[in-house]
Design a protein around this motif. Structure first.
Motif, PDB file in Angstrom:
ATOM      1  N   PHE A   1      -0.668 125.712   3.575  1.00 55.83           N
ATOM      2  CA  PHE A   1      -0.995 124.782   2.493  1.00 55.83           C
ATOM      3  C   PHE A   1      -1.193 125.546   1.183  1.00 55.83           C
ATOM      4  N   ALA A   2      -1.935 126.650   1.265  1.00 53.83           N
ATOM      5  CA  ALA A   2      -2.249 127.390   0.042  1.00 53.83           C
ATOM      6  C   ALA A   2      -1.004 128.009  -0.572  1.00 53.83           C
ATOM      7  N   VAL A   3      -0.120 128.484   0.290  1.00 55.02           N
ATOM      8  CA  VAL A   3       1.120 129.068  -0.234  1.00 55.02           C
ATOM      9  C   VAL A   3       1.918 127.988  -0.961  1.00 55.02           C
ATOM     10  N   ILE A   4       1.996 126.819  -0.341  1.00 59.04           N
ATOM     11  CA  ILE A   4       2.734 125.725  -0.985  1.00 59.04           C
ATOM     12  C   ILE A   4       2.083 125.366  -2.319  1.00 59.04           C
ATOM     13  N   ALA A   5       0.751 125.309  -2.306  1.00 57.06           N
ATOM     14  CA  ALA A   5       0.050 124.995  -3.552  1.00 57.06           C
ATOM     15  C   ALA A   5       0.369 126.032  -4.620  1.00 57.06           C
ATOM     16  N   GLY A   6       0.394 127.306  -4.216  1.00 58.67           N
ATOM     17  CA  GLY A   6       0.739 128.370  -5.164  1.00 58.67           C
ATOM     18  C   GLY A   6       2.144 128.185  -5.699  1.00 58.67           C
ATOM     19  N   ILE A   7       3.056 127.805  -4.816  1.00 53.83           N
ATOM     20  CA  ILE A   7       4.447 127.615  -5.245  1.00 53.83           C
ATOM     21  C   ILE A   7       4.521 126.470  -6.257  1.00 53.83           C
ATOM     22  N   ILE A   8       3.774 125.402  -6.006  1.00 56.99           N
ATOM     23  CA  ILE A   8       3.809 124.266  -6.932  1.00 56.99           C
ATOM     24  C   ILE A   8       3.312 124.704  -8.310  1.00 56.99           C
ATOM     25  N   LEU A   9       2.214 125.431  -8.317  1.00 56.86           N
ATOM     26  CA  LEU A   9       1.699 125.928  -9.600  1.00 56.86           C
ATOM     27  C   LEU A   9       2.739 126.818 -10.268  1.00 56.86           C
ATOM     28  N   GLY A  10       3.331 127.705  -9.477  1.00 59.58           N
ATOM     29  CA  GLY A  10       4.354 128.596 -10.023  1.00 59.58           C
ATOM     30  C   GLY A  10       5.514 127.812 -10.601  1.00 59.58           C
TER      31      GLY A  10
ATOM     32  N   ILE B   1      17.088 140.472 -13.570  1.00 54.09           N
ATOM     33  CA  ILE B   1      15.987 140.330 -12.623  1.00 54.09           C
ATOM     34  C   ILE B   1      15.712 138.847 -12.436  1.00 54.09           C
ATOM     35  N   ALA B   2      15.491 138.436 -11.184  1.00 56.48           N
ATOM     36  CA  ALA B   2      15.291 137.010 -10.903  1.00 56.48           C
ATOM     37  C   ALA B   2      13.867 136.633 -11.287  1.00 56.48           C
ATOM     38  N   VAL B   3      13.674 136.468 -12.579  1.00 54.89           N
ATOM     39  CA  VAL B   3      12.332 136.287 -13.135  1.00 54.89           C
ATOM     40  C   VAL B   3      11.585 135.116 -12.488  1.00 54.89           C
ATOM     41  N   ASP B   4      12.245 133.966 -12.457  1.00 57.71           N
ATOM     42  CA  ASP B   4      11.556 132.768 -11.972  1.00 57.71           C
ATOM     43  C   ASP B   4      11.075 132.944 -10.547  1.00 57.71           C
ATOM     44  N   ARG B   5      11.987 133.481  -9.722  1.00 53.55           N
ATOM     45  CA  ARG B   5      11.661 133.613  -8.317  1.00 53.55           C
ATOM     46  C   ARG B   5      10.472 134.555  -8.130  1.00 53.55           C
ATOM     47  N   ILE B   6      10.506 135.644  -8.868  1.00 54.33           N
ATOM     48  CA  ILE B   6       9.428 136.636  -8.711  1.00 54.33           C
ATOM     49  C   ILE B   6       8.089 136.050  -9.164  1.00 54.33           C
ATOM     50  N   LYS B   7       8.124 135.330 -10.267  1.00 49.06           N
ATOM     51  CA  LYS B   7       6.877 134.745 -10.759  1.00 49.06           C
ATOM     52  C   LYS B   7       6.300 133.769  -9.739  1.00 49.06           C
ATOM     53  N   ILE B   8       7.175 132.924  -9.206  1.00 43.84           N
ATOM     54  CA  ILE B   8       6.693 131.943  -8.234  1.00 43.84           C
ATOM     55  C   ILE B   8       6.134 132.663  -7.012  1.00 43.84           C
TER      56      ILE B   8
END
Ligand SMILES: Nc1ncnc2c1ncn2[C@@H]1O[C@H](COP(=O)(O)OP(=O)(O)OP(=O)(O)O)[C@@H](O)[C@H]1O
Ligand SMILES: Nc1ncnc2c1ncn2[C@@H]1O[C@H](COP(=O)(O)OP(=O)(O)OP(=O)(O)O)[C@@H](O)[C@H]1O
Ligand SMILES: [Mg+2]
Ligand SMILES: [Mg+2]
Lengths: 368, 339, 327, 509
Positions: free
Chosen positions: C109-118, C213-220
C-alpha cells in the motif's frame, strides 16, 4: 466536608472483596500510612529518581501535575530521602513518550518511581514494560487499554488511576443543558481527534444528550485542545447559528477560545460555556456566570499521590502482592465546579494551596 | 512554389496563433488563483448561502484571515529568495506568549502597554535577524537554521509562562479585537497596514527588486555588486517583523498568551503562498499573490467549518482542494522543472 | 591536489563523527549513566524507526525534492497494519502468517501511495513540497478514518512482535534491518545507473533529462522507496508500542528531514552521502536522549535542542569547498 | 587613434586553489581603440575580465586606470569608474523587466520620496535601448520572454549605459566576453556598429571571441593569451587568422580545417527518416532521410524551425503530425532517454542549463549518457568510468586539474568540450550536434571536426546545426535549408562540390 470526596465521578462502585478474612486486611491497607521511621536508612541514602511523564506543559492542567510532583518532592525532603526529579515531556508523541520512559528507566536502574500520563491508552503497556525491564515503579493515569492491567507487570506497574472522563463529560453537559432549560442548540468542541480522553468525554456528552432530547447539536468539530482553534470554530459557527444556547468544550483551553468568540459578538454571559480542567480563567468565568461548569481533576493530587504509592512500594513498606485489585486500578476524585460550588472550590484550591499529607497514600482514591 | 508560399503563410499564421494562445493562457493562469477563490466562494454560497454570505461571517473571515495573512506575507519574501522558514510556529507563539506578559496581565505586574507590543515584536525581529545572519555567515541551509529557531522560540515561549498562560488585562488590548473601523475589524486593518508596507517594499524600493534577483539567480546580483547576504538578512528580519505582528494579533484575539498561537501556522502558510502563485524556487510571485492565497485558505476552512464536514475528513478535503488549486494554477509542460 | 579534493568528500563524515563524539563526551561528563549499557541499548534500538524513514527520505532529497507526507504516511500505515491484524486475528491462520500478510499488504500500500505522490509531482509538475503537503493532510484524514482512536495489539499476539526486541550484540534487530537497507541504498546510489541518475537529477534536472536519463521514472522510484520506508518505520513503531495511533507519525516529518540534512545531504539536491544519514540520525537521537538523561529542565529542553542542533550543523557543514549557493 | 593609455594591467597573477589561471599577463588599452583578446579555452581571458570588473580579486599585479592605480572591490565600484562588462554567461535576471535589468543595482538614482519612480526609469531605459539601435525592445517586458539574441543586445545596452552613468567624464572601458557567440550575422553587424560608435567617442573596448574573423574585423590591436601567459600582441594589420592560430595553439594548422580529405560517401542504409513531420506553430511538412555515415547539415535563421526539429529527434518534444522512423521502426518519443535507447543523442545548445551538470565532476559528466556500457551486472565500474574520462580529457585536450574536478570550475569552452565528450562516449548511432563548437577555441574546433569525421567513418550518422554557415557547409555531406518552418532547399555538399554560402543564404531569407 472534604471536597475531594464529593466526587462527581462515582460510576464504578467498589468491587466486593469476597470473604470476611480479607476485610480486615482491606481495612489495614486502607489505613496504611508511610511511616518514615520504618524506611531503611540505606534506602533514604540511595538517590531515588522521580519523574512525571506528560504531554507538554502548554496546558495548565498538565502543568499542575508537575507541580504535584514538586509537592511530593517536598515531602521527600521532609523525611530525608535523597532524590533527583525530572519532567519527561512527550510533546504529544507516543514514540517520544516510550523513548523518554526507557531512557529514564535505563538511567535510574531500579531506583526509579514515575508518574505517567500515557499519551494514548495503547502505549501504557510499553511504558510499564520499559519500567519493568529496568526494575523501577510506575503509576499511570487516565489512559490504558481495557485488557491490560497493572497486575500484568507486577510489581513494577503499581497503579493506574483515572478521573472518570465519561462521567465528567456527562456532568458538565448536564449542567449546561440544565442552564438552557433543557432545550436549544449547542456547539460541541472536541479535543484532539483520536485521543482517548476526548473520545470518552464525548461519550459522556452523548449520554447526557440522550436524557435531554430537546437539545440539538448544531455544530461539532475538533479544536485540538487548542484555544485559538476553538476560537475560530465558534466564531464561524456563530454566523451560521446565532441563536445557540450553549457551548460544550472538551477542555478549558478550548472553553477560553469559545468565551473569546462569544465576547467578540457580545454574547459572553448570555451563552453558557462548559469545560473541563478548572483552569484559573475558567473558574473565574464560573464565578462571573459566563461559564456554567468545569471539572477539577486536581493534578496535584494525581501527580503527587501516584508517586507516593510508588514510593511506598519502592521502600518496601508495602508490596503489590498485598494490594487488592481495586487498589491497583481506581478512580481519582473530580470536583464539579459550578456556580454553587465555586466559592468553596476557590477558597480551598485557588486562594490557598491545599496541604497534602503524602504519607496518607490512598487519599487520592475517590471511594476511600 | 505557389503552394509552398501558401504553406509558409500557414505556418506563420499558426505560429502567431500559437503565441497568441500561449500569451492568453499565461494571462489567464495569472488570474487562476483568483478564479479558484471565486469558485470556492460560489460553491459555499450555493451550499450554505445565507449564513456564509452574512455580514457577520464576512467579518469573521476578515478576522480569521488577518493572522495567516501576516504570517504568509513574511514567508513570501523568504520564499521569493528561494529559502524556507520553519521558525513560524515558534516565533509567532513566542511573541504571542510574550505580548501577554509584557502588557497588564493576570500573571505578573509588568505593564508596558503599547511598548509591550513593540518589545514583543522586537523579539521576533531579532530572531529573524539571527536566522538570516547565521544562515548566510555560516552557510547553513535556512531550513536547518529556522528549524533550530523554531525549537528555541517554542522553548522561550513556554518558559515565559511556565504552564500557566497569562490573561491580558489591559483594557485597550481587550478592546482591540472587538473594535472595528468602517465595518472592518481593527485587527484586519493592522494586517492590511503591514500588507501595504510589504507591497511598497516589494514594488517601490531597490530592495524589492534585489529580492527577485536573488531568488532568480544569486550569482548575477553578486556579479553586479549587490550584497546578496545583506538582502537575505533583511528578508529574514522583515519576515520576523511580520510574524511578530501576527503573534501580537494572535494574543489579542485570544486575550491570552500561549505558545499555541503559533502552532500549525507554518504549513498552511506555505500552502497559501504557493497557491497564490509564488514559486518555491524563488524569483516569482509576490505579496499580492499571497493575499489571494491566504484568502483561499481562509475561505476554505471557514466554509468547511460552516458546513459541518466530519472533522475526520476535513483535513483530507483541504489537502485535495490545495492539490487541485495548485494543479490548476501552476505551469505545466515538458520544459517545466518542479523540485 | 586531486587527493585533497577527494578527501574533501569525507570531511562531512569526519565532522559528523566529531559532533557525535563531542555530544557523547559532554553528556557522559554531565551524567555517567549516559553510557551505561541499557542506555546504549536504548539508543541503538529506538533510533530504528527514525533511521529507516531517514534512509527513505535521503534519495528524495538527493533528487532535490522533499516529502512532507512521510509522517502522515507512517501514521496511516501504522493504523492500517494494526487494523488488518485486528481483522484477521480470529481466523484460522497462524499468527506469524497473519503478521507477514499484513506487513506485506501495508508495505505494498505504501509503495503505491508513494508512486501516486511521485506521479502527481512528476506528471502534473506540482512541486513536491506542496504535493506532499497536500498528501500529508490526506493521509492524516485517512489514518483517522481507518481508526480515529488508538488500537492496542491484543495480548495473545504479543509473541509475534517480539522480534522487535531481539538484539544482535548491542544492536537492536530493527536497527540492523535499517542499516542493511541503508547499505543497500548506498550501493545502489554509488554503483548503479539509477543512483547516478538520482545525483544527476538533483544537480541539474534539465541536463539529466537531455543526457538520456529517465528522469520521471527515477523520481517516482525515489518516492515509492520513501513510501516503503515510511511503512517499515510504521511497522517498527507498531511493534515498539504494541499498538497503533492515527497521529503517531506527526512528530517525525521534520525530524526525519532534519536528520538527513544533519547528515550532510544538501536540500537543493545533488550532493550527499546516504551513509552520513546514519550519523545525522544519531546526532538527533543522541541530543534527545542525552537531554533526558542529564535531566535538563523540560522548559529548557526545546531551547537547548535548538541551540545544539545549530551548533552541530555549524560544525558539520563543510564550508571550505562550498562553491554552491545555500538556500 | 589617440595615443593616451586608458587602462593597463601589469603582471596580473591569479590562481584558483591549484589551477594557475593567469601567470603574469599584461594588457594595455589606449583610448578609442578595440583590443581583441584571443586564446584557447581556459587561457584565462574571462578571468582577466572578471578581475578588471572586480568580480574576482586578483592574486598579484597592478592595474592602472587613467594613470591612477585601480583595484575595484566590486562591479559597482568599477561601473562608477566607467568600466562595464558583458559576461560570457548570461547575466540578466530573467524574472525582472528589461528596464529593471538595465538599471539593476542603480535603482537609487530613481528614488523619489522613498519610492522608485518606475515611469522615469522606463523612459530612461527606452532612451538607452534606442541608442544601441534596439528601439523595438519594450523595456517593460520581462527578460524571460526574450530570445537569447535579444537578451544579448540588452546586455550590451546595459554596458553602454555604464559609460553614461559613470561618475567620471573621462573615457570608458567596455569589456565584451564572447558577446557574439549567440548572435546571428545581422546581429553581429549591429553590435559592431555599436562598438564603432563607442570608439568614435573615444571609449575603448576589449573584445573576446573565438571567431577569429570577427576579431580581425573589429579590433585595432590583438592580444593572444596562451595558458595564462602573453603569447604576443600585434596590430591588426600584422595579423591573419593563420598567425593568430599559430600563436594560440602553438603550431600551425596542420591539416585542412574541415578535414575534407576524411569526408566519406554515406551508405545506402537509412537510419532516421522524417515523413511529413510537423509541430504546430514551429515547422511542417519536413521530409528527409538520414543515411548511415552521413553528416546532414541544417541551415536556417532563428525561428526557421531547425532547433525544434532537433528537439523532436532527440525525444525532448513530441511531434504533432507526421512520422518519425528510426532504423525502420515508426517511433514516438516522450523523453530523451527513449531516444537514447534507440541510439539517438543530442548535444544541447545551452551548455550551462542543458549540457553539463555543473555540480558533478568531469568524469561523472562524461559517463552520464552511457551508464549501460560502463556497468557489469548492474554495477557501474568506477575504474571504467575514470579510464574513459582520462581518455577523453586527453583526446579533447580538456583543460582541467583532474577528472574529479567539478565542471563548474572549468572555463566556458572546456565545459562545452565535456558535453562533447559525453555525447561521443555514449557511442550513439545518430548524434545531433546543436552548435557543437560554440565557444570552443580554434585548435579544439579542428580537433572536434576530426572527431566528427572519425565518428562518421565508424558508421555513425550526424545531424549538424553549425555554429557558422561555413562550418555547416564544410562538414556536411548534404545540407537542408529551412525557412519559416519549411524545408526550402536541399543541396549536396560533396567534397568537390560544396555549395556557396550565397546560394544557401538566398534560400534562408
Ligand atoms: N571559479 C573557478 N574555480 C576554479 N578554477 C577556475 C575558476 N574560474 C576559472 N578557473 C580556471 O581558470 C582557467 C582560466 O579560465 P577562463 O574562464 O579565464 O578561461 P577563458 O580563457 O575565458 O576560456 P574560454 O574561452 O573557454 O571561455 C581555467 O583553467 C579554469 O579552469
Ligand atoms: N527557442 C529559442 N529561444 C530563444 N532564443 C533562441 C531560440 N532559438 C534560438 N535562439 C537564439 O537565436 C540565436 C541564433 O540562433 P541559431 O543558432 O538558430 O541561428 P544560427 O544558426 O546561428 O544563424 P546563422 O547561421 O545565420 O548565424 C542564438 O542566440 C540562439 O540562442
Ligand atoms: Mg571565457
Ligand atoms: Mg549562429
Amino acid at each position: 466536608t472534604d471536597p475531594a470526596k464529593e466526587a462527581a465521578a462515582t460510576k464504578e462502585g467498589t468491587p466486593d472483596n469476597g470473604n470476611a478474612g480479607d476485610t480486615d486486611k482491606a481495612a489495614e491497607i486502607a489505613d496504611f500510612k508511610i511511616d518514615a521511621s520504618q524506611i531503611p536508612q540505606e534506602k533514604l541514602d540511595t538517590t531515588l529518581y522521580v519523574a512525571c511523564s506528560i504531554r507538554g506543559l502548554e496546558n495548565p492542567y498538565i502543568a499542575t501535575i508537575a507541580d504535584g510532583m514538586d509537592m511530593f518532592c517536598e515531602y521527600l525532603d521532609s523525611i530525608g530521602q535523597k532524590y533527583e526529579k525530572q519532567v519527561l515531556d512527550s510533546g504529544g508523541s507516543n514514540d517520544v513518550e516510550i523513548d523518554n520512559m526507557k531512557q529514564f528507566a535505563a538511567k535510574a536502574g531500579g531506583d526509579a518511581i514515575a508518574y505517567a500520563d500515557p499519551n494514548e491508552s495503547a502505549i501504557a503497556p510499553s511504558l510499564a514494560e520499559a519500567m519493568a525491564d529496568a526494575g523501577g515503579y510506575l503509576g499511570t493515569a487516565w489512559n490504558k487499554p481495557d485488557d491490560v492491567n497493572p497486575q500484568d507487570y507486577d510489581p513494577n506497574w503499581v497503579i493506574h488511576t483515572s478521573a472518570d472522563n465519561v462521567a465528567n463529560g456527562k456532568a458538565t453537559a448536564e449542567a449546561l443543558f440544565e442552564s438552557m432549560g433543557g432545550k436549544g442548540k449547542v456547539f460541541v468542541v472536541e479535543g484532539m481527534l483520536g485521543n482517548t480522553a476526548s473520545n470518552s468525554r464525548i461519550e459522556g456528552l452523548k449520554d447526557a444528550l440522550k436524557e435531554y432530547p430537546d437539545i440539538e447539536v448544531a455544530h461539532q468539530d475538533t479544536g485540538n485542545w487548542a484555544t485559538n482553534e476553538a476560537l475560530t470554530l465558534v466564531e464561524t459557527w456563530l454566523n451560521d447559528t446565532p441563536d445557540v444556547g450553549g457551548v460544550w468544550c472538551a477542555n478549558d483551553n478550548m472553553a477560553t477560545g469559545a468565551l473569546q468568540a462569544l465576547d467578540a459578538k457580545g454574547l459572553k454571559g448570555k451563552v453558557g460555556v462548559t469545560g473541563i480542567d478548572a483552569n484559573t480563567d475558567i473558574v473565574e468565568g464560573v464565578k462571573d456566570g459566563s461559564v456554567i461548569a468545569t471539572v477539577s481533576s486536581n493534578g496535584y493530587l494525581q501527580g503527587g499521590y501516584t508517586l507516593a504509592v510508588c514510593y511506598a512500594v519502592w521502600t518496601g513498606l508495602i508490596t503489590t502482592d498485598e494490594l487488592p485489585d481495586d487498589y491497583r486500578t481506581f478512580l481519582t476524585p473530580a470536583i464539579l465546579v459550578t456556580k454553587d460550588t465555586v466559592d468553596d472550590y476557590v477558597a480551598e484550591y485557588v486562594d490557598s494551596v491545599p496541604e497534602y499529607d503524602f504519607s496518607d497514600i490512598w487519599f487520592c482514591k475517590a471511594d476511600k | 512554389m505557389e503552394e509552398k508560399n501558401q504553406a509558409a503563410l500557414d505556418i506563420r499564421e499558426e505560429f502567431a496563433a500559437k503565441v497568441k494562445a500561449d500569451n492568453r493562457k499565461e494571462k489567464l493562469m495569472k488570474w487562476a488563483p483568483v478564479g479558484v477563490l471565486a469558485a470556492l466562494i460560489l460553491v459555499f454560497c450555493i451550499l450554505k448561502g445565507r449564513s456564509f454570505l452574512s455580514l457577520s461571517n464576512l467579518v469573521s473571515i476578515l478576522n480569521q484571515w488577518s493572522l495567516p495573512l501576516l504570517v504568509a506575507l513574511g514567508l513570501t519574501f523568504v520564499i521569493m529568495i528561494g529559502s524556507i522558514d520553519l521558525s513560524i510556529d515558534g516565533t509567532v507563539g513566542m511573541v504571542g506568549s510574550l505580548t501577554a506578559i509584557f502588557v497588564a496581565n493576570s500573571k505578573n505586574t509588568v505593564n508596558l502597554g503599547v511598548l509591550g507590543f513593540l518589545l514583543a515584536i522586537l523579539c521576533s525581529v531579532v530572531v529573524g535577524f539571527l536566522i538570516g545572519v547565521i544562515h548566510v555567515k555560516f552557510k547553513i541551509p535556512s531550513f536547518m537554521v529556522s528549524f533550530a529557531f523554531m525549537n528555541i522560540c517554542i522553548g522561550i515561549g513556554m518558559l515565559s509562562y511556565s504552564g500557566k498562560p497569562a490573561t491580558i488585562r489591559d483594557p485597550l488590548m481587550m478592546a482591540i479585537p472587538k473594535a472595528s473601523f468602517l465595518g472592518v475589524p481593527v485587527i484586519t486593518w493592522i494586517a492590511i497596514a503591514v500588507l501595504v508596507l510589504c507591497y511598497y517594499i516589494q514594488e517601490y524600493t531597490p530592495f524589492g527588486r534585489h529580492v527577485y534577483a536573488v531568488g532568480t539567480d544569486e550569482t548575477i546580483p553578486k556579479a553586479v555588486g549587490i550584497n546578496v547576504n545583506k538582502v537575505k538578512i533583511k528578508v529574514f528580519t522583515l519576515a520576523g517583523f511580520c510574524y511578530g505582528v501576527a503573534g501580537v494579533i494572535g494574543a489579542l484575539r485570544l486575550g491570552q498568551g500561549q505558545i499555541a498561537i503559533g502552532t500549525d501556522q507554518m504549513f498552511p502558510a506555505q500552502a497559501a503562498v504557493v497557491i497564490g502563485g509564488t514559486a518555491l524556487t524563488g524569483g516569482k510571485g509576490g505579496v499580492m499573490n499571497t493575499v489571494v492565497g491566504t484568502l483561499i485558505m481562509t475561505v476554505l476552512i471557514n466554509g468547511l467549518t460552516m458546513m459541518g464536514v466530519d472533522p475526520n475528513i476535513k483535513t483530507g478535503i483541504q489537502g485535495v482542494i490545495i492539490l487541485a488549486a495548485v494543479i490548476l494554477t501552476i505551469k505545466h509542460g515538458s520544459a517545466v522543472i518542479s523540485k | 591536489m586531486n587527493k585533497l579534493k577527494t578527501n574533501k568528500a569525507y570531511f562531512a563524515t569526519y565532522f559528523s563523527m566529531a559532533v557525535i563524539i563531542c555530544l557523547v563526551l559532554i553528556f557522559t561528563i554531565m551524567e555517567k549513566s549516559f553510557i551505561n549499557s541499557s542506555n546504549i541499548n536504548n539508543l541503538l534500538s529506538d533510533t530504528a524507526p527514525l533511521m529507516i524513514m531517514a534512509a527513505g527520505m535521503t534519495p528524495v532529497i538527493l533528487i532535490g525534492s522533499i516529502d512532507l507526507s512521510v509522517g502522515a504516511m507512517c501514521s496511516v500505515s501504522n493504523v492500517l497494519v494494526v487494523s488488518f491484524i485486528m481483522k484477521f486475528k480470529d481466523t484460522i491462520y497462524a499468527d506469524w502468517f497473519i503478521m507477514l500478510v499484513t506487513f506485506v499488504t501495508t508495505l505494498v500500500f505504501a509503495v503505491i501511495a508513494g508512486i501516486i505522490l511521485g506521479l502527481i509531482h512528476v506528471k502534473l509538475k506540482v512541486p513536491s513540497f506542496i504535493a506532499s503537503l497536500a498528501f500529508m493532510s490526506i493521509w492524516n484524514s485517512a489514518a483517522l478514518l481507518i481508526s480515529n482512536s488508538p488500537i492496542s495489539i491484543p495480548k495473545k499476539l504479543w509473541g509475534t512482535i517480539d522480534w522487535y526486541k531481539i538484539s544482535i550484540g548491542p544492536l537492536g534487530y530493527p536497527l540492523v534491518i535499517a542499516f542493511l537497507i541503508i547499505i543497500g541504498y548506498y550501493v545502489i546510489l554509488t554503483r548503479t545507473s539509477l543512483g547516478r541518475g538520482i545525483y544527476a537529477i538533483g544537480a541539474n534536472e534539465r541536463a539529466a533529462r537531455m543526457s538520456g536519463i529517465a528522469v520521471d521514472r527515477i523520481k517516482i522510484t525515489a518516492f515509492a522507496v520513501n513510501g516503503f520506508c515510511a511503512a517499515l518505520g510504521a511497522i517498527f513503531l507498531m511493534a515498539k508500542a504494541k499498538s497503533c495511533a492515527p497521529t503517531v507519525g506527526d512528530s517525525f516529518t521534520l525530524m526525519v528531514i532534519s536528520a538527513v540534512v544533519l547528515g550532510g545531504t544538501a536540500l537543493i539536491g545533488g550532493s550527499g552521502n546516504i551513509l552520513n544519514t546514519i550519523l545525522g540520525v544519531f546526532i538527533v537521537s543522541i541530543i534527545k536522549n542525552g537531554m533526558n538523561i542529564v535531566s535538563i529542565n523540560v522548559y529548557w529542553q526545546k531551547v537547548v535542542f535548538g541551540v545544539v542542533v545549530l551548533i552541530a550543523i555549524a560544525i558539520n557543514t563543510d564550508r571550505s569547498s562550498r562553491s554552491f549557493i545555500v538556500k | 587613434m589617440s595615443k593616451n593609455i586608458l587602462f593597463s594591467a601589469k603582471n596580473i597573477v591569479k590562481s584558483f586553489h591549484g589551477t594557475q589561471a593567469l601567470k603574469e599577463v599584461d594588457l594595455d588599452v589606449y583610448e578609442g581603440e578595440v583590443v581583441g583578446l584571443v586564446g584557447e579555452n581556459g587561457a584565462g581571458k574571462s578571468t582577466l575580465m572578471k578581475i578588471i570588473i572586480g568580480v574576482q580579486p586578483q592574486g598579484s599585479g597592478e592595474m592602472y586606470l587613467r594613470g591612477k592605480p585601480f583595484q575595484p572591490h566590486d562591479p559597482l565600484e568599477a561601473n562608477a569608474e566607467g568600466i562595464g562588462m558583458v559576461y560570457q554567461e548570461q547575466s540578466l535576471i530573467t524574472t525582472l523587466s528589461v528596464g529593471q535589468n538595465l538599471f539593476f543595482g542603480h535603482e537609487k538614482e530613481f528614488m523619489q520620496m522613498g519610492i522608485v519612480n518606475w515611469k522615469k526609469m522606463y523612459a530612461e531605459a527606452a532612451a538607452v535601448l534606442s541608442e544601441v539601435g534596439c528601439e523595438d525592445i519594450n523595456p517593460r517586458k520581462k527578460v524571460i520572454d526574450l530570445n537569447f539574441a535579444t537578451r544579448q543586445m540588452v546586455e550590451i545596452a546595459k554596458v553602454v549605459n555604464v559609460t553614461k552613468e559613470a561618475s567620471t567624464d573621462g573615457k570608458c572601458l567596455i569589456l565584451l566576453d564572447e558577446p557574439t557567440s549567440v548572435l546571428n550575422e545581422t546581429e553581429v553587424k549591429r553590435l559592431f556598429q555599436e562598438i564603432r560608435k563607442l570608439t568614435a567617442k573615444g571609449h575603448s573596448v576589449i573584445f573576446v571571441s573565438h571567431r577569429l574573423d570577427e576579431v580581425l574585423e573589429i579590433s585595432d590591436r590583438i592580444y593572444v593569451y596562451k595558458d595564462g601567459e602573453n603569447a604576443g600582441n600585434m596590430n591588426v594589420a600584422d595579423a591573419t587568422e593563420a598567425i593568430l592560430y599559430e600563436r594560440m595553439v602553438g603550431h600551425e594548422t596542420n591539416s585542412e580545417y574541415y578535414h575534407l580529405d576524411k569526408q566519406v560517401i554515406p551508405k545506402e542504409e537509412v537510419v532516421l527518416e522524417a515523413k511529413d513531420l510537423g509541430c504546430r506553430g514551429k515547422f511542417k511538412h519536413v521530409n528527409f532521410q538520414l543515411h548511415k555515415g552521413e553528416i546532414l547539415g541544417f541551415c536556417g535563421v532563428v525561428g526557421s524551425g531547425k532547433e525544434e526539429i532537433c528537439s523532436v529527434f532527440c525525444g525532448d518534444e513530441s511531434p504533432d503530425f507526421g512520422e518519425l522512423i528510426v532504423k525502420g521502426r515508426k517511433t514516438k518519443y516522450s523523453a530523451p532517454y527513449q531516444a537514447l535507447n534507440d541510439g539517438i543523442l543530442m548535444i544541447p545548445m545551452e551548455r550551462m542549463v542543458e549540457g553539463v551538470i555543473r555540480g558533478l565532476s568531469v568524469e561523472d559528466n562524461i559517463a552520464l549518457s552511457n551508464a549501460g556500457r560502463l556497468s557489469k551486472r548492474g554495477m557501474i565500474s568506477r575504474k571504467r568510468v575514470s579510464e574513459q574520462a582520462v581518455e577523453w580529457i586527453r583526446r579533447l585536450r580538456i583543460k582541467t586539474s583532474g577528472k574529479e574536478e567539478l565542471v563548474i570550475q572549468l572555463s566556458g569552452g572546456n565545459q562545452q568540450k565535456v558535453v562533447f565528450a559525453r555525447v561521443l562516449a555514449s557511442e550513439s548511432d545518430v548524434v545531433i550536434l546543436n552548435h557543437p563548437t560554440r565557444g570552443v577555441d580554434v585548435g579544439a574546433k579542428e580537433e572536434i571536426y576530426g572527431l566528427i569525421r572519425d565518428m562518421v567513418a565508424e558508421g555513425k550518422s550526424v545531424i549538424l546545426l553549425g555554429d557558422t554557415l561555413d562550418e555547416c557547409i564544410g562538414m556536411s555531406n548534404r545540407v537542408l535549408i529551412m525557412r519559416d518552418g519549411l524545408v526550402t532547399g536541399e543541396l549536396d555538399a560533396a567534397v568537390d562540390a560544396k555549395p556557396s554560402q550565397v546560394s544557401i543564404i538566398s534560400m534562408m531569407v
